[in-house]
Design an enzyme around this catalytic site. Structure first.
Site, mmCIF file in Angstrom:
data_model
loop_
_atom_site.group_PDB
_atom_site.id
_atom_site.type_symbol
_atom_site.label_atom_id
_atom_site.label_comp_id
_atom_site.label_asym_id
_atom_site.label_seq_id
_atom_site.Cartn_x
_atom_site.Cartn_y
_atom_site.Cartn_z
ATOM 1 N N ARG A 362 0.638 -1.035 -0.365
ATOM 2 C CA ARG A 362 0.027 -0.263 -0.304
ATOM 3 C C ARG A 362 1.110 1.168 0.293
ATOM 4 O O ARG A 362 1.761 1.383 0.636
ATOM 5 C CB ARG A 362 -1.042 0.130 1.122
ATOM 6 C CG ARG A 362 -1.788 -1.415 1.519
ATOM 7 C CD ARG A 362 -2.749 -0.900 2.582
ATOM 8 N NE ARG A 362 -3.626 -2.643 2.632
ATOM 9 C CZ ARG A 362 -4.192 -2.615 3.118
ATOM 10 N NH1 ARG A 362 -4.714 -2.166 4.096
ATOM 11 N NH2 ARG A 362 -5.503 -3.507 3.219
ATOM 12 N N HIS A 384 -10.579 -16.111 3.579
ATOM 13 C CA HIS A 384 -11.956 -15.588 3.291
ATOM 14 C C HIS A 384 -13.032 -16.843 2.768
ATOM 15 O O HIS A 384 -12.481 -18.637 2.690
ATOM 16 C CB HIS A 384 -11.292 -15.037 1.470
ATOM 17 C CG HIS A 384 -10.616 -14.016 1.466
ATOM 18 N ND1 HIS A 384 -9.570 -13.756 1.225
ATOM 19 C CD2 HIS A 384 -11.670 -12.564 1.854
ATOM 20 C CE1 HIS A 384 -9.491 -12.526 1.479
ATOM 21 N NE2 HIS A 384 -10.090 -11.859 1.472
ATOM 22 N N HIS A 510 -14.601 -11.877 5.078
ATOM 23 C CA HIS A 510 -12.798 -11.098 4.941
ATOM 24 C C HIS A 510 -12.622 -11.409 6.505
ATOM 25 O O HIS A 510 -13.082 -11.080 7.210
ATOM 26 C CB HIS A 510 -12.992 -10.091 4.736
ATOM 27 C CG HIS A 510 -12.922 -9.977 3.609
ATOM 28 N ND1 HIS A 510 -12.948 -9.525 1.597
ATOM 29 C CD2 HIS A 510 -14.696 -9.688 2.496
ATOM 30 C CE1 HIS A 510 -13.196 -8.923 1.203
ATOM 31 N NE2 HIS A 510 -14.472 -9.114 1.479
#
Length: 635
Positions: A362, A384, A510
């Site tokens: 990020r 997930h 998630h």
């Protein structure tokens, strides 16, 4: 007649409109003196607020969380008041409450110094002792703009000018100082008794690097002196435990300018990483997850479908190849959906649980980077779950049980649960968000867990449960999450075959337990002050000889312990044993073994536990059993 309903269920009747302060006085002189603010029908207001109709009222004192918020907000204004008294040419800008304190930004012709900070705090104390009343008045927007322009406060005038013209604004005055503020504030400056200015920093006006640099003064404020002393002690402890300092001192990792926001792991630090990862891998397996691995770089078109390109692109690293745009993944979920989509799934296959130690990147601003707590490249224990709506509650409840067991094993037993709700910038219909938020509420409720709700703090694609851990010095860290997502699977074409042979989009959960491994390891290092518990310690045992005559025996003991799965280091240098013990103690291994002729001849070792605790002489097999028991207990 005005009827006031109090928190204990009682009611008080008044013949005319009444202020919060008057209601407090009618209850008792002690409460009137302690009152800082009021809560009228759930809205926080000043004690001078006039209640003109029937209402629910709670008197806010310094024992309430809202009371502490009011104290800190008011102390920020007291800071600005003091600065204006000492530096009349300074201009005030904004001064909000933050965690454990407040700050205020100023424009001034020269930088403030630490000596200035001492004088400002002294002036704040003087002004507080005057016990000047804090009064509120409301002006039309343009009149307020003209007022601040007339006293040379250009920044305040600019802030007010950005407010819609048809709105009034509230101003608060204490002594000779008037400031723009929504309030509420304490009734008088004498209520502000416990505060301290902490540090100076720079800050751009309105957070824009194209604007001028201002001076930010940080402070803390509390209801009681002992609370502030405890907080300052915690800060001292936090400084000692700073993972960046310990990472260097204990040879765990380092950072350098050529790779901002990225970690260079040394062997000892990577050993800790491996223990955390392998432990979490076993948790995956025991919880029914299949481990997978998705690509690091995905085409722009996929990120457009998920909504990341429109909602998250400023945080993504992008690249191009052969006229195609790509992005390094900032999160793992789109890749996991691709793996789900690669085959046909029946309702009988659900819930389907995927897990990945997925490396993400990020593009965090350089000013936001903070050791391993805030990095640009990190690895998540990401998972997930693809399931039906009917399975959501059971899956969340099962996750809640596992996550608490994991945190206990890592040494965290004080865990708060919070529910982050829809943000302003989001994808999906409101009805979908209603369904997702209610699903999480019901799942938390069914697990018997209390929670706090955080409006506006969910992810753009779904609400989430957050797990906040309290460490050994009282700080709170948000680590684990469970998010319910009704949107992204549909956007990427995920579906399963229903019992009646139809097609339906699965719900996607998630989830992460430790979150970023880098950040979690930093938290562990600070929680344990670098003295990692035996099962995580990079060197569990260090063996020292007194003279060369025991060198071969030391090697044999080390080999025996290594065969039992322990991480062992030896020091055979020709140095005094006291020097070697002192030097290795600084590296904080759980156990130091000392071997002389007597230990060699009796097949034993002299054992010292961390903290220079002498455990005496032990046979090797007894030591092995002790170590195994301690590792298994995650003590």
């Amino acid at each position: 007649m005005v009827s006031i309903r109090l928190p204990d269920g009682s009611q008080r009747q008044f013949d005319a409109p009444v202020t919060v302060a008057q209601v407090a006085a009618s209850i008792g002189a002690g409460l009137a003196k302690a009152a800082l603010a009021g809560k009228v029908d759930g809205k926080l207001v000043d004690t001078s607020y006039l209640i003109e109709r029937d209402a629910d009222l709670a008197i806010v004192t310094d024992k309430d969380a809202d009371g502490l918020e009011v104290i800190r907000h008011s102390t920020a204004h007291l800071l600005a008041y003091a600065v204006k008294e000492l530096f009349p040419d300074a201009q005030v800008t904004i001064g909000p409450v933050i965690d454990n304190g407040f700050f205020y930004d100023f424009a001034y012709k020269r930088p403030f110094t630490p000596e200035d900070l001492v004088e400002i705090e002294k002036k704040m104390a003087e002004l507080a002792k005057k016990d000047e009343p804090v009064t509120r008045k409301v002006l039309p927007r343009d009149e307020a703009v003209d007022y601040f322009k007339s006293i040379g406060e250009a920044y305040k005038a600019e802030i007010i000018a950005s407010i819609p013209q048809d709105q009034d604004v509230s101003l608060y005055t204490e002594g000779k100082f008037t400031d723009l503020c929504r309030g509420p504030h304490v009734p008088s400056t004498g209520k502000l008794k416990v505060f301290k200015l902490m540090k100076l920093a720079g800050a751009y006006w309105r957070g824009d690097s194209n604007n001028e640099m201002l001076q930010r003064v940080y402070g803390t404020a509390w209801a009681k002196k002992e609370e502030q002393e405890n907080y300052l002690h915690m800060l001292e402890e936090a400084e000692k435990r700073d993972h960046r300092k310990l990472g260097r001192a204990l040879d765990f990792f380092h950072f350098q300018d050529e790779a901002p926001g990225l970690v260079f792991w040394h062997p000892k630090g990577w050993s800790i990483w491996q223990q955390v990862e392998q432990y979490m891998r076993r948790v995956y397996q025991d919880s029914g997850y299949q481990e997978i691995k998705a690509p690091q770089i995905l085409d722009r078109s996929l990120w457009e479908k998920t909504g990341h390109w429109d909602n998250y692109r400023e945080n993504m690293f992008t690249t191009e190849s052969e006229n195609r745009a790509y992005a390094l993944k900032p999160m793992n979920c789109p890749g996991h959906i691709q793996i789900f989509n690669s085959g046909l799934h029946s309702y009988r296959d659900l819930p389907l649980r995927y897990g990945e130690f997925g490396q993400c990147h990020r593009n965090e601003p350089s000013g936001a980077l903070h050791g391993m707590m805030r990095v640009r490249g990190f690895t998540q224990d990401d998972g997930h779950i693809f399931c039906t709506e009917d399975q959501v509650q059971d899956e969340v409840a099962a996750f809640n049980k596992v996550v608490r067991e994991v945190y206990t094993n890592f040494g965290f037993t004080d865990v708060a649960v919070k529910l982050a709700l829809r943000p302003e910038k989001r994808i999906g219909e409101d009805a979908t968000w209603d369904k997702a938020e209610n699903a999480l509420r019901e799942a938390i409720r069914a697990s018997g867990t209390e929670w706090e709700e955080l409006p506006g703090e969910g992810a753009f694609y779904g609400p989430k449960i957050e797990y906040h851990l309290k460490d050994s010095i009282g700080r709170s860290w948000q680590c684990g999450t469970m998010q319910v997502d009704f949107s992204m699977p549909a956007r990427l074409g995920a579906e399963y075959v229903t019992e009646d042979n139809g097609r339906k989009v699965p719900v996607m959960l998630h989830r992460a337990i430790v979150g970023s491994l880098e950040r979690f390891i930093a938290i562990l290092i600070e929680n344990h002050a670098g003295a990692m518990p035996l099962w995580l310690a990079p060197e569990q045992v260090v063996i020292l000889n007194i003279s060369d005559a025991q060198a071969d025996y030391v090697k044999n003991v080390a080999q025996t312990l290594k065969k039992q799965g322990f991480r062992v280091a030896t020091d055979l240098r020709n140095e005094k044993i006291t020097y070697k013990i002192r030097q290795h103690s600084l590296q904080k291994p759980p156990y130091i073994l000392v071997v002389g002729d007597k230990e060699r001849d009796t097949n034993t070792v002299a054992v010292r536990a961390r903290g220079n605790v002498d455990l005496g002489v032990m046979p090797i097999d007894v030591l092995v059993e002790r170590l195994k028991t301690e590792v298994e207990a995650k003590a």
